[in-house]
Design an enzyme around this catalytic site. Structure first.
Site, mmCIF file in Angstrom:
data_model
loop_
_atom_site.group_PDB
_atom_site.id
_atom_site.type_symbol
_atom_site.label_atom_id
_atom_site.label_comp_id
_atom_site.label_asym_id
_atom_site.label_seq_id
_atom_site.Cartn_x
_atom_site.Cartn_y
_atom_site.Cartn_z
ATOM 1 N N ARG A 221 0.847 -1.280 0.002
ATOM 2 C CA ARG A 221 0.081 -0.068 -0.068
ATOM 3 C C ARG A 221 0.976 1.235 -0.058
ATOM 4 O O ARG A 221 2.125 1.160 0.589
ATOM 5 C CB ARG A 221 -1.028 -0.056 1.310
ATOM 6 C CG ARG A 221 -2.030 -0.917 1.275
ATOM 7 C CD ARG A 221 -3.023 -0.634 0.021
ATOM 8 N NE ARG A 221 -4.182 -1.671 0.200
ATOM 9 C CZ ARG A 221 -4.246 -2.694 -0.950
ATOM 10 N NH1 ARG A 221 -3.086 -3.014 -1.470
ATOM 11 N NH2 ARG A 221 -5.404 -3.552 -0.925
ATOM 12 N N HIS A 269 -0.295 0.053 -10.211
ATOM 13 C CA HIS A 269 -0.863 -0.751 -9.418
ATOM 14 C C HIS A 269 -1.427 -1.893 -9.841
ATOM 15 O O HIS A 269 -2.859 -2.252 -10.156
ATOM 16 C CB HIS A 269 -2.266 -0.094 -8.486
ATOM 17 C CG HIS A 269 -2.564 -0.838 -7.482
ATOM 18 N ND1 HIS A 269 -3.145 -0.048 -6.099
ATOM 19 C CD2 HIS A 269 -2.527 -2.101 -6.870
ATOM 20 C CE1 HIS A 269 -3.406 -0.831 -5.107
ATOM 21 N NE2 HIS A 269 -3.131 -2.189 -5.579
#
Length: 306
Positions: A221, A269
Site C-alpha cells: 500500500r 498498481h
C-alpha cells in the site's frame, strides 16, 4: 435476502454477473441503483463510500473483492458485529510472485536502466546467487513470493509481526528482530498489511538499517511509504533505487516527483489484480455458510486489521 455489490472506481457489473451466473437465483443489487437496504445481508465491496454500511440494519458480512482489507477495516462506522472476509486466491499469489521476480531481475540486470539511458554503456550486474531478498509480511502473498524467489535461486528471508513456522525460509518475527532482517537484505520487498502500526513503516529510520546500495520494492500500500524519506535516501546514495506499484494517491499525479526520478520505477498498481471468475466461488461459499449460520472462511481479525 440480498447481496450488494459496491465498488466505486471498479466495474461492479462484472461481479454481479459472475455472482448471478454461479449462483442462479441470487438477488444481487449493484450500488448505487435503488434497492431495499433492509434486504441486504451480504456485501461484496472495494473502496466503499465511508460510513455507508451503517445504513444496512441487517448486514452480516462484508467480503473484500481482493486480498487487501484496509479499505474496509479503516472505516470506523462499520458496526462491530459485521464480519469482514478477504480473498485468498492462487492466481493472486502467482501473479504477485511473477511480478516481484520480474522487478528484481530488471533491477539486478539493469534492463530498464539500459533502455532509458539510450547509450551503449554495459554496466556491472548482479548474479542471482548474490542477491539477498528480505520480505516484510509473510502472509499468503508474502509466503508465495518468498517460495518463488527461493526456487529461482535467491537467498530469501522474511519478517512477520508474530512468530511463523516455515521450514524452507528463515523468518524473523517481532520488532526486536526487524533489524536482523534488514541488515542482511539487498532487496527489500514490502507485502505487509496496512494497519495503524505499519503505516509509514518504510521510512528513513528503516532505510538506514539496510546496507548501502539496497533496493526497495513496495507492492502493498502507498501509505506504507514515507515518500520524502525515500527520495532523500536515494538522492544521498544510501539506496540504489525503488520500484513502486502503489501510492497514497492513485492515479499518481503527473506533477509528482517520482515520475521524473531516474532511480524510481513506477507501475500503475498492477502487481496482482483480482479475477472475479476465479474468486466468486469462495465468496458464494461464504454467502451460503452465512445463510446456514456456519463458520466463514478467511475472516479478518478486526483488532489486527488482517
Amino acid at each position: 435476502m440480498s447481496v450488494l455489490v459496491i465498488s466505486p472506481g471498479r466495474d461492479p457489473e462484472v461481479w454481479a454477473k459472475e455472482l448471478r451466473n454461479q449462483h442462479p437465483g441470487m438477488n444481487v443489487y449493484v450500488y448505487p441503483e435503488d434497492h431495499e437496504k433492509e434486504e441486504v445481508e451480504f456485501a461484496v465491496s472495494w473502496k466503499h463510500p465511508r460510513g455507508i454500511f451503517k445504513n444496512y440494519p441487517n448486514l452480516k458480512v462484508i467480503a473484500s473483492m481482493g486480498a487487501g482489507v484496509d479499505h474496509i477495516t479503516s472505516d470506523p462506522e462499520i458496526p462491530e458485529h459485521i464480519k469482514i472476509t478477504r480473498v485468498i486466491d492462487e492466481d493472486l499469489s502467482s501473479d504477485m510472485s511473477a511480478f516481484v521476480l520480474g522487478l528484481i531481475l530488471d533491477h539486478m540486470r539493469n534492463i530498464s536502466l539500459h533502455h532509458s539511458s539510450k547509450k551503449w554503456e554495459p554496466k556491472k550486474y548482479q548474479r542471482i546467487r548474490d542477491v539477498k531478498v528480505g520480505i516484510l509480511g509473510m502472509g499468503v502473498l508474502g509466503t508465495a513470493v518468498a517460495k518463488s524467489l527461493q526456487l529461482n535461486g535467491f537467498q530469501v528471508s522474511g519478517w512477520a509481526n508474530s512468530t511463523r513456522e516455515q521450514e524452507e525460509i528463515k523468518i524473523y518475527s517481532g520488532a526486536d528482530q526487524m533489524e536482523d532482517l534488514l541488515r542482511e537484505t539487498s532487496v527489500l520487498v514490502n507485502l505487509l498489511p496496512l494497519t495503524p502500526q505499519t503505516e509509514n513503516i518504510l521510512n528513513k529510520d528503516l532505510f538506514q538499517k539496510l546496507p548501502k546500495g539496497a533496493y526497495v520494492i513496495n507492492v502493498a500500500r502507498g501509505e506504507h511509504l514515507n515518500e520524502h524519506d525515500l527520495l532523500e535516501m536515494i538522492d544521498s546514495g544510501h539506496l540504489s533505487g525503488a520500484s513502486l506499484d502503489v501510492f497514497r494517491k492513485e492515479p499518481l499525479p503527473e506533477e509528482h516527483p517520482f515520475w521524473a526520478h531516474s532511480k524510481i520505477q513506477i507501475t500503475p498498481h498492477i502487481a496482482s489484480i483480482t479475477n472475479p471468475g476465479s474468486v466468486v466461488p469462495q465468496i458464494i461459499e461464504n454467502y451460503e455458510r452465512m445463510t446456514e449460520e456456519e463458520e466463514l472462511m478467511n475472516v479478518v481479525e478486526r483488532q489486527k486489521g488482517y
